[in-house]
Design an enzyme around this catalytic site. Structure first.
Site, PDB file in Angstrom:
ATOM      1  N   GLN A  40       0.820  -1.208   0.000  1.00  0.00           N
ATOM      2  CA  GLN A  40       0.000   0.000   0.000  1.00  0.00           C
ATOM      3  C   GLN A  40       0.857   1.262   0.000  1.00  0.00           C
ATOM      4  O   GLN A  40       0.567   2.229  -0.714  1.00  0.00           O
ATOM      5  CB  GLN A  40      -0.926  -0.003   1.213  1.00  0.00           C
ATOM      6  CG  GLN A  40      -2.111  -0.927   1.083  1.00  0.00           C
ATOM      7  CD  GLN A  40      -3.024  -0.495  -0.042  1.00  0.00           C
ATOM      8  OE1 GLN A  40      -3.682   0.533   0.030  1.00  0.00           O
ATOM      9  NE2 GLN A  40      -3.067  -1.263  -1.108  1.00  0.00           N
TER      10      GLN A  40
ATOM     11  N   GLY B 240      -3.647   3.066   9.748  1.00  0.00           N
ATOM     12  CA  GLY B 240      -3.996   3.013   8.335  1.00  0.00           C
ATOM     13  C   GLY B 240      -2.866   3.481   7.448  1.00  0.00           C
ATOM     14  O   GLY B 240      -2.171   4.456   7.757  1.00  0.00           O
TER      15      GLY B 240
ATOM     16  N   GLU C 124      -3.402   5.817   2.436  1.00  0.00           N
ATOM     17  CA  GLU C 124      -3.280   7.130   1.811  1.00  0.00           C
ATOM     18  C   GLU C 124      -1.991   7.872   2.138  1.00  0.00           C
ATOM     19  O   GLU C 124      -1.545   8.717   1.361  1.00  0.00           O
ATOM     20  CB  GLU C 124      -4.498   7.982   2.195  1.00  0.00           C
ATOM     21  CG  GLU C 124      -5.723   7.519   1.443  1.00  0.00           C
ATOM     22  CD  GLU C 124      -7.029   7.910   2.102  1.00  0.00           C
ATOM     23  OE1 GLU C 124      -7.760   8.705   1.508  1.00  0.00           O
ATOM     24  OE2 GLU C 124      -7.325   7.395   3.188  1.00  0.00           O
TER      25      GLU C 124
END
Length: 716
Positions: free
Chosen positions: A604, A667, A670
């Site tokens: 990611q 997370g 992004e």
């Protein structure tokens, strides 16, 4: 149990160990089916017909000729389509985008607006008929140009206050030893995920079922129920496998039109967007014009900071790309002013796109910081470290953890920053000028209320049901590892089922909040299930099921500034004879809380960084002012980074523990893109001595810039 080292943190259990995707075999063998390929009996196919004018009214549609074509079953339009309700506040606390409420009137607010849905027995018949449909318009003058001085600009809140201000900006700038006052622009950008938007709607025993590709099954369920005036229990949305979303896969025209057609025909109807249709119907990142003013003392400490961002939105829906928001978290100053403004234009509605606000905003503020470092003769990393705030610059709240300094220290060591000659235009490799750049990154670490169902099965295994969405990020695997540790079993004994609104409300996959929110719900449920099993309860054939709900726990969490952070480093090579820019190597070091699965987390982070390269050098959707449409709205005309554009790229992380956080996950979806474009742009300046304040840094822009002599500098 196993033990592994992740970054510099030693962790035990399934969480923190590299694990291949639990659904990986199904995906590579084709057993995993996506929304557009799941078979249904008696399936009909819908094809959207889009407007060819940018503003006006529909005068007429010649449906008779189309209805006589082979296989055509219906043509839905504003004169015969079911009525829907848009007067409500949605699950995310915002009203719905009327673009999804298709065929409600004769207005055309932008080019590519849905004017009809042609339904036929096959997709080929539906497409041929839709392309043959003759629509006559009463065309009006339109405005699609975003300009810094547009008279229609106004402040807009979005999901944060439109403006913040403290201190005397003019006085602080006047008292500063070094000042930057520049404008930065970013273009319209599109999500361009591999899987197009697709949905199939059908009625089964009085219940609406939608098989979809979306970022939140309960999100789409709630929106459809409100729009069609149904109880939420009368709507089921399933979305098991998704080929990318990046913010665009919420409620769109294809789902609503499919439901309309299924209602009219009383048979299953599938609507799939083409790649070209996605450029006008699936949302995009708005172009931005940003002005940044910085003032610092001789020691490099900021005295004044102003960040103003302007974006476009449609005339039917207000969406804010909060580019100035990142400055409210990253840097403080005695005088601090930020503002997000919008202009309503005759264009499609923008939407959330990977790191909305932070991605374009970080390009501006991190480029300006680099310029300030140059003017003050201070190393760019040192300048940032001297301006580390103690509390939230705008909120005043304490940071839960802020390990940006550790990211820069570790990144500088591994990247070889100490050997860097700060003078621009001094390094060469044959015909290539070489340069290195850096930038900081930040993205919020929030969570949303979620429920989960956990079942202890009679055979000793466990089933977790949660309405999560795996966009390809590895969320299904991460949740398997979280559940295994929470239940104190091996991952092989856990089965995680996701993507079904019948599992109960859950946070969407967005804002880097998905895994954090879902893991919290699973952990809470596992605790209760373990307690019940510890009491010696016999497991019946149907199993023992508990339901968790994190709403109360979220409300009790202490108010703090919670964010992931990162330090981006890039080395570029620039050929000033051809204008070519190559990113030779890139490194990102991140502080992103507890890393659940190092394998997919690194994937990611690297993916975000590659998108940052794409943002810096390639991506740009250009709108024709005469027609209001885009030039070449496809992946031939809209350029994205490919394998040949990506050199040596790596991502890693440092310890980042928040003692007050019961989950610890922040997370990583992004944070990887934030600051990446600025690092590349700053490296291009270091290579050439030319500042590029408008993205992308195309070859023609490199060629048109004046290349200075060694050690000099100029602007593009």
């Amino acid at each position: 149990m196993t033990t592994a080292t992740t970054g510099s943190a030693t962790v035990k259990g399934a969480v923190g160990t590299a694990h291949t995707r639990v659904e990986g075999r199904d995906k590579v063998t084709g057993a995993a089916r996506y929304a557009g390929e799941i078979p249904f009996a008696d399936l009909a196919h819908g094809w959207l017909a889009l407007s060819t004018v940018a503003r006006g009214r529909i005068r007429s549609l010649d449906t008779d000729a189309v209805l006589g074509m082979p296989g055509v079953l219906a043509v839905l339009h504003h004169g015969n389509a079911p009525r829907v309700d848009t007067d409500y506040i949605g699950l995310l606390g915002i009203p719905p985008d009327p673009t999804a409420a298709v065929f409600q009137d004769d207005r055309v607010p932008h080019a590519g607006w849905p004017v009809a849905l042609v339904v036929a027995e096959t997709p080929e018949q539906a497409r041929e008929a839709a392309e043959a449909l003759v629509v006559t318009y009463e065309e009006e003058r339109h405005d699609t140009a975003l300009t810094p001085d547009h008279p229609g600009a106004y402040p807009a809140d979005g999901h944060m206050p439109a403006e913040t201000e403290k201190g005397d900006l003019a006085a602080s700038l006047a008292a500063s030893a070094f000042v930057v006052d520049e404008e930065y622009t970013t273009p319209e950008e599109h999500h361009s995920m591999m899987e197009p938007h697709a949905a199939t709607a059908l009625w089964d025993g009085g219940r609406l079922e939608v098989v979809d590709s979306n970022q939140g099954a309960t999100w789409v369920q709630s929106e459809l129920a409100k729009m069609f005036s149904l109880d939420e229990s009368a709507v089921r949305v399933r979305s098991e496998h998704i080929g990318g979303g990046f913010g665009s896969k919420g409620l769109r025209a294809h789902q609503v039109s499919a439901v309309m057609a299924a209602t009219v025909l009383q048979r299953p109807v599938r609507v799939v967007m083409t790649r070209r249709q996605m450029f006008s119907l699936a949302g995009y990142r708005s172009p931005t014009t940003q002005r940044v003013r910085l003032g610092a003392g001789a020691d490099g400490r900021l005295r004044a900071l102003e960040h103003r961002s302007l974006n476009q939105t449609s005339t039917v829906y207000e969406f804010v790309e909060p580019g100035a928001g990142v400055a409210r978290v990253m840097y403080d100053a005695d005088a601090h002013r930020t503002a997000n403004h919008v202009v309503r234009l005759d264009v499609p509605s923008p939407t959330f796109m990977r790191a909305p606000g932070e991605a374009p905003g970080s390009f501006a503020i991190e480029s300006a910081l680099d310029e300030l470092a140059e003017r003050g003769g201070i190393d760019p990393i040192e300048l940032r470290l001297r301006n580390e705030p103690q509390t939230g610059p705008v909120s005043g709240l304490p940071f839960s953890s802020r390990n940006l300094t550790a990211c820069f220290r570790e990144g500088a060591r591994r990247f070889g920053w100490a050997e860097r000659d700060p003078r621009p235009g001094t390094r060469r490799d044959g015909r290539w000028l070489l340069g290195t750049g850096t930038a900081a990154a930040s993205f919020g670490a929030g969570a949303g209320p979620s429920t989960a169902l956990l079942t202890a099965e009679a055979d000793g295994t466990f089933t977790v049901r949660i309405a999560a969405a795996d966009l390809g990020t590895g969320a299904r695997t991460a949740l398997t590892l979280v559940a295994a540790d929470a239940l104190e079993v091996t991952p092989e004994r856990v089965r995680v089922r996701i993507g079904d609104s019948d599992f109960g409300p859950a946070m969407i996959a967005g804002g880097s909040m998905g895994t954090r929110s879902w893991a919290w719900a699973i952990t809470e449920g596992a605790r209760e299930l373990r307690e019940r099993l510890a009491l010696g309860a016999a497991v019946p054939p149907e199993g023992i099921t508990v339901r968790s709900d994190t709403t109360a726990a979220l409300g009790a969490l202490a108010q703090k500034e919670r964010h992931s952070y990162g330090a981006q480093f890039a080395e570029v090579a620039v050929d000033t004879a051809t204008g070519e820019v190559r990113v030779r190597r890139m490194l990102g070091i991140f502080a992103a809380g507890r890393i659940v699965n190092p394998l997919t987390a690194r994937n990611q982070l690297v993916g975000g960084m590659i998108w940052g390269i794409s943002m810096a050098l390639h991506e740009e959707a250009v709108r024709d002012r005469a027609t209001g449409g885009l030039y070449a709205p496809d992946l031939a005309g809209y350029h994205v980074a490919t394998h040949a554009d990506v050199g040596d790229i790596d991502a890693d992380w440092v310890d980042d523990h928040d003692p007050d956080d019961p989950v610890g996950i922040k997370g990583v979806g992004e944070i990887g893109i934030v600051g990446a474009a600025a690092a590349v742009a700053n490296a291009v300046w270091h290579a050439t001595g030319v500042r590029h304040r408008s993205l992308p840094i195309r070859p023609d822009r490199v060629l048109s810039a004046t290349v200075p002599t060694a050690g000099g500098g100029t602007d593009a």
